[in-house]
Design an enzyme around this catalytic site. Sequence first.
Site, mmCIF file in Angstrom:
data_model
loop_
_atom_site.group_PDB
_atom_site.id
_atom_site.type_symbol
_atom_site.label_atom_id
_atom_site.label_comp_id
_atom_site.label_asym_id
_atom_site.label_seq_id
_atom_site.Cartn_x
_atom_site.Cartn_y
_atom_site.Cartn_z
ATOM 1 N N ILE A 1 -46.324 2.072 9.667
ATOM 2 C CA ILE A 1 -46.850 0.644 9.383
ATOM 3 C C ILE A 1 -46.911 0.274 7.825
ATOM 4 C CG2 ILE A 1 -49.379 0.893 9.160
ATOM 5 C CD1 ILE A 1 -47.153 -1.551 11.584
ATOM 6 N N SER B 1 -50.382 10.184 -0.155
ATOM 7 C CA SER B 1 -50.002 10.949 0.813
ATOM 8 C C SER B 1 -50.889 12.290 0.923
ATOM 9 C CB SER B 1 -48.652 11.184 1.067
ATOM 10 O OG SER B 1 -48.114 12.041 2.021
ATOM 11 N N ARG B 2 -50.798 13.069 1.975
ATOM 12 C CA ARG B 2 -51.289 14.420 1.791
ATOM 13 C C ARG B 2 -50.098 15.228 1.332
ATOM 14 N NH1 ARG B 2 -52.583 15.368 8.307
ATOM 15 N NH2 ARG B 2 -50.495 14.692 8.164
ATOM 16 N N HIS C 1 -59.952 5.848 8.950
ATOM 17 C CA HIS C 1 -60.209 4.659 8.110
ATOM 18 C C HIS C 1 -61.536 4.512 7.443
ATOM 19 C CE1 HIS C 1 -57.208 2.568 10.941
ATOM 20 N NE2 HIS C 1 -56.617 3.307 10.198
ATOM 21 N N LYS D 1 -56.252 -2.121 11.634
ATOM 22 C CA LYS D 1 -56.999 -1.982 12.651
ATOM 23 C C LYS D 1 -56.833 -0.732 13.539
ATOM 24 C CE LYS D 1 -54.382 -2.047 15.900
ATOM 25 N NZ LYS D 1 -53.510 -1.158 16.263
ATOM 26 N N ARG E 1 -49.910 10.297 17.388
ATOM 27 C CA ARG E 1 -51.151 9.469 17.006
ATOM 28 C C ARG E 1 -51.623 8.937 18.239
ATOM 29 N NH1 ARG E 1 -52.358 4.560 15.778
ATOM 30 N NH2 ARG E 1 -50.252 3.615 15.863
ATOM 31 N N ASP F 1 -55.935 1.406 19.949
ATOM 32 C CA ASP F 1 -54.684 0.849 19.572
ATOM 33 C C ASP F 1 -54.059 -0.207 20.118
ATOM 34 O OD1 ASP F 1 -52.894 2.905 17.775
ATOM 35 O OD2 ASP F 1 -51.448 1.498 18.760
HETATM 36 N N1 LIG Z 1 -51.028 -4.159 12.537
HETATM 37 C C1 LIG Z 1 -50.084 -3.360 13.081
HETATM 38 O O1 LIG Z 1 -49.288 -3.904 13.895
HETATM 39 C C2 LIG Z 1 -50.291 -1.902 13.240
HETATM 40 C C3 LIG Z 1 -49.117 -1.513 14.072
HETATM 41 C C4 LIG Z 1 -49.000 -0.046 13.813
HETATM 42 C C5 LIG Z 1 -50.175 0.797 13.538
HETATM 43 N N2 LIG Z 1 -51.256 0.202 13.038
HETATM 44 C C6 LIG Z 1 -52.271 1.030 12.493
HETATM 45 O O2 LIG Z 1 -52.238 1.497 11.170
HETATM 46 C C7 LIG Z 1 -52.442 2.833 11.218
HETATM 47 C C8 LIG Z 1 -51.341 3.846 11.135
HETATM 48 O O3 LIG Z 1 -50.458 3.755 12.270
HETATM 49 P P1 LIG Z 1 -48.967 4.204 12.007
HETATM 50 O O4 LIG Z 1 -48.392 3.790 13.157
HETATM 51 O O5 LIG Z 1 -48.398 3.809 10.658
HETATM 52 O O6 LIG Z 1 -49.215 5.665 11.983
HETATM 53 P P2 LIG Z 1 -48.139 6.834 11.320
HETATM 54 O O7 LIG Z 1 -46.750 6.419 11.438
HETATM 55 O O8 LIG Z 1 -48.447 8.217 12.064
HETATM 56 O O9 LIG Z 1 -48.586 6.982 9.913
HETATM 57 C C9 LIG Z 1 -49.930 7.418 9.738
HETATM 58 C C10 LIG Z 1 -49.806 8.134 8.096
HETATM 59 O O10 LIG Z 1 -51.256 8.553 8.035
HETATM 60 C C11 LIG Z 1 -51.115 9.810 7.153
HETATM 61 N N3 LIG Z 1 -52.230 10.683 7.624
HETATM 62 C C12 LIG Z 1 -53.403 11.065 6.902
HETATM 63 N N4 LIG Z 1 -54.195 12.030 7.480
HETATM 64 C C13 LIG Z 1 -53.411 12.311 8.635
HETATM 65 C C14 LIG Z 1 -53.727 13.005 9.872
HETATM 66 N N5 LIG Z 1 -54.777 14.045 10.020
HETATM 67 N N6 LIG Z 1 -52.849 12.841 10.667
HETATM 68 C C15 LIG Z 1 -51.748 12.175 10.938
HETATM 69 N N7 LIG Z 1 -51.417 11.347 9.976
HETATM 70 C C16 LIG Z 1 -52.109 11.209 8.674
HETATM 71 C C17 LIG Z 1 -49.768 10.305 7.119
HETATM 72 O O11 LIG Z 1 -49.054 10.323 6.005
HETATM 73 P P3 LIG Z 1 -49.384 11.861 5.153
HETATM 74 O O12 LIG Z 1 -49.007 12.925 6.131
HETATM 75 O O13 LIG Z 1 -48.061 11.652 4.286
HETATM 76 O O14 LIG Z 1 -50.386 11.760 4.573
HETATM 77 C C18 LIG Z 1 -49.075 9.380 8.297
HETATM 78 O O15 LIG Z 1 -47.907 8.915 7.603
HETATM 79 C C19 LIG Z 1 -53.124 2.984 12.497
HETATM 80 O O16 LIG Z 1 -54.652 2.809 12.373
HETATM 81 C C20 LIG Z 1 -52.704 1.926 13.404
HETATM 82 O O17 LIG Z 1 -53.964 1.280 14.437
HETATM 83 C C21 LIG Z 1 -51.149 -1.120 12.845
#
Ligand SMILES: NC(=O)c1ccc[n+]([C@@H]2O[C@H](COP(=O)([O-])OP(=O)(O)OC[C@H]3O[C@@H](n4cnc5c(N)ncnc54)[C@H](OP(=O)(O)O)[C@@H]3O)[C@@H](O)[C@H]2O)c1
Length: 325
Positions: A12, A33-34, A76, A94, A162, A175
């Site tokens: 996202i 990032s981590r 968050h 969110k 996730r 979600d």
């Molecule tokens: N508004 C929308 O339309 C929308 C759509 C999808 C998601 N979201 C929200 O955005 C957030 C992220 O979603 P996403 O789909 O982008 O997830 P994602 O692709 O898994 O990305 C999450 C990022 O968080 C980092 N991270 C830090 N600690 C982590 C951990 N313990 N486990 C896994 N990742 C970790 C990771 O980066 P590093 O490992 O590089 O640190 C990863 O790239 C969620 O809360 C979701 O509800 C919103």
Amino acid sequence: MIRWGVAGPGSIAKTFARTMQDVDGGEIVAVASRSPERAAAFADQFAIPRHYGDYEALAHDDDVDAVYVATPHARHAADTLTYLSGGKHVLCEKPLALNAGQVRTMTDAARAQRLFLMEALWSRFLPSYQLLSEVLGSGRVGQPLFVEADLGFRAPVDADSRLFDLAQGGGALLDLGIYPLQLCTLVLGPVERAVAGGVVGQTGVDEVTAAILHHRDGTMGVIKAAIRAGLSSTGRVAATEGSIEIPSYMHCPQSITVVAPDGTRDVLEAPFELQRGFRYEIEEVHRCLADGVTESTMMPLAESLVLAVAMDDIRSQLGVVYPGE
Ligand SMILES: NC(=O)c1ccc[n+]([C@@H]2O[C@H](COP(=O)([O-])OP(=O)(O)OC[C@H]3O[C@@H](n4cnc5c(N)ncnc54)[C@H](OP(=O)(O)O)[C@@H]3O)[C@@H](O)[C@H]2O)c1
């Protein structure tokens, strides 16, 4: 010009970064990032000047005004508190937090430090949702009585994803269910009481969730969310003098349809570029920061709390408890 940092270079965050390229008044200047490699790769992809291999370092970057928190739900609250304590404004994905207690802590911290904080509930800022609010406000369909909405798809069970990982705050409700829920609270106000049921899968998260919501003055909502079943992903508001239909996907529709009591249908178009749908929430942050206000009237923190309280209630009935709760 608002100088943005991005925390969590996941899927996202890429949408956010692509969108920011077209939005006036802001630019991304740092990413955290981590992993130093993942931070560097994201920085390369979007021509971001600074990148950090840990999240804390972004809080100490004096040349960042606001941080977009795009980590999994379970982080968050902690991430937001880290950036607020570094003096940054925060736009957090969110759900704002795992539960209402965390939302209160984040709200208190933002207010104590007079910093901006908003949940990135993008639907609320889209042209179609603005149109919905206008139609409701105009009295054209009378008083809203009942909202039904759902959002769901069938994903394969994957303990590492996730969505299915309890430790990351997985599950359908937080979600996806937040979108039908926010439609109910937008139209009918806070939830007074919920009756919920669902299916909790082998990883411990809710895979299918349904809830009957009681709102003020005998008005009601019915919501469903699923990560193991494809739902219609539509919404409908039944009112005293007609109804409003919200097509799939109900969290990002390109039109709404007003249906008169005699069945006459009026399709109101509200097109936007889906891949750039975050522009409206980003513009709202820019507007608020330019005006020196610390909360958006379109998505105030009180509304984030309303959503979190309702989700806590629903989740307690499903028996889903996140680690640390
Ligand atoms: N508004 C929308 O339309 C929308 C759509 C999808 C998601 N979201 C929200 O955005 C957030 C992220 O979603 P996403 O789909 O982008 O997830 P994602 O692709 O898994 O990305 C999450 C990022 O968080 C980092 N991270 C830090 N600690 C982590 C951990 N313990 N486990 C896994 N990742 C970790 C990771 O980066 P590093 O490992 O590089 O640190 C990863 O790239 C969620 O809360 C979701 O509800 C919103």
